[in-house]
Design a protein around this motif. Sequence first.
Motif, short mmCIF file in Angstrom:
data_model
loop_
_atom_site.label_atom_id
_atom_site.label_comp_id
_atom_site.label_asym_id
_atom_site.label_seq_id
_atom_site.Cartn_x
_atom_site.Cartn_y
_atom_site.Cartn_z
N TRP A 146 28.19 -71.54 -43.70
CA TRP A 146 29.04 -72.72 -43.55
C TRP A 146 29.01 -73.26 -42.13
O TRP A 146 29.30 -74.45 -41.89
CB TRP A 146 30.49 -72.38 -43.94
CG TRP A 146 31.09 -71.30 -43.09
CD1 TRP A 146 31.07 -69.95 -43.32
CD2 TRP A 146 31.82 -71.48 -41.86
NE1 TRP A 146 31.72 -69.26 -42.33
CE2 TRP A 146 32.19 -70.19 -41.41
CE3 TRP A 146 32.18 -72.58 -41.10
CZ2 TRP A 146 32.92 -69.98 -40.24
CZ3 TRP A 146 32.91 -72.38 -39.93
CH2 TRP A 146 33.26 -71.10 -39.51
N MET A 155 25.12 -72.29 -51.22
CA MET A 155 26.51 -71.85 -51.22
C MET A 155 27.24 -72.37 -52.45
O MET A 155 28.22 -71.77 -52.91
CB MET A 155 27.22 -72.36 -49.96
CG MET A 155 26.81 -71.68 -48.68
SD MET A 155 27.72 -72.35 -47.26
CE MET A 155 29.42 -71.99 -47.72
N TYR A 156 26.76 -73.49 -52.98
CA TYR A 156 27.44 -74.12 -54.10
C TYR A 156 26.60 -74.10 -55.36
O TYR A 156 26.86 -74.74 -56.31
CB TYR A 156 27.82 -75.55 -53.72
CG TYR A 156 28.65 -75.63 -52.47
CD1 TYR A 156 30.01 -75.33 -52.50
CD2 TYR A 156 28.07 -75.98 -51.26
CE1 TYR A 156 30.78 -75.41 -51.34
CE2 TYR A 156 28.84 -76.06 -50.09
CZ TYR A 156 30.19 -75.76 -50.14
OH TYR A 156 30.94 -75.83 -49.00
#
Length: 227
Positions: A163, A226-227
């Motif tokens: 992130w 991440m998604y």
Amino acid sequence: MKSRDLLERHGFEIEDHLLESREQTDAFMEKHGVETTPQTFIKGDRIGGYEALRIHLGVDKPEEERSDTTYQPVIAIFAVAFLMALGLSWYSFNAIFTLRAFEWFISISMCFLAVQKLQDIESFSIMFLNYDLLAQRWVPYGKVYPFGEAFAGILMTAGALTWLSAPVAITIGLIGAVSVIKAVYIDKRELRCACVGGTSSVPLGFMSLTENVMMLSMGVWMLAKMY
């Protein structure tokens, strides 16, 4: 020793005259009007030192015919980073070609390129100012950039804090790519790339754009994962 080796590999028989004291060396240099030893003579004609010998034997081109740019530093960095990535993949997954190997290749390349810049960050930041759009508006960015590249590269190698590392890579990669495109392909400027440090002989162009596109792509990819 390098002159002897070169001559032997080209089939010459060598008669070596060793200079065994400072006095003999000084007298030799004064007699022949030279500033360095050894000096090579072929059939009585003085060729010169090692570099002159390489030119005489056709190993190198004369200085006036040589290109003042080279891609060798970037090729070396990418090649070693690629092999390291394959080695890590082999060790970790018992397979050489994996998706993680490709990710490691980019992140390790970023680390290597950052180290080149950090060796002399002042020289890098000066050369960087020639073309980077953000550095031209905020000069300290020239010294922030290498740390950002190293920071993102290390975290991406570890697969940690995506992130944070991904936005850094996207930001500096995007700014860098736009800067190179403007300088090289729009303004048609012939510049040296600061990608491997401030004393680089690498021309600004495709390789420079590749570095930034790799960072940008890696940042987008890691963020998407991440998604």
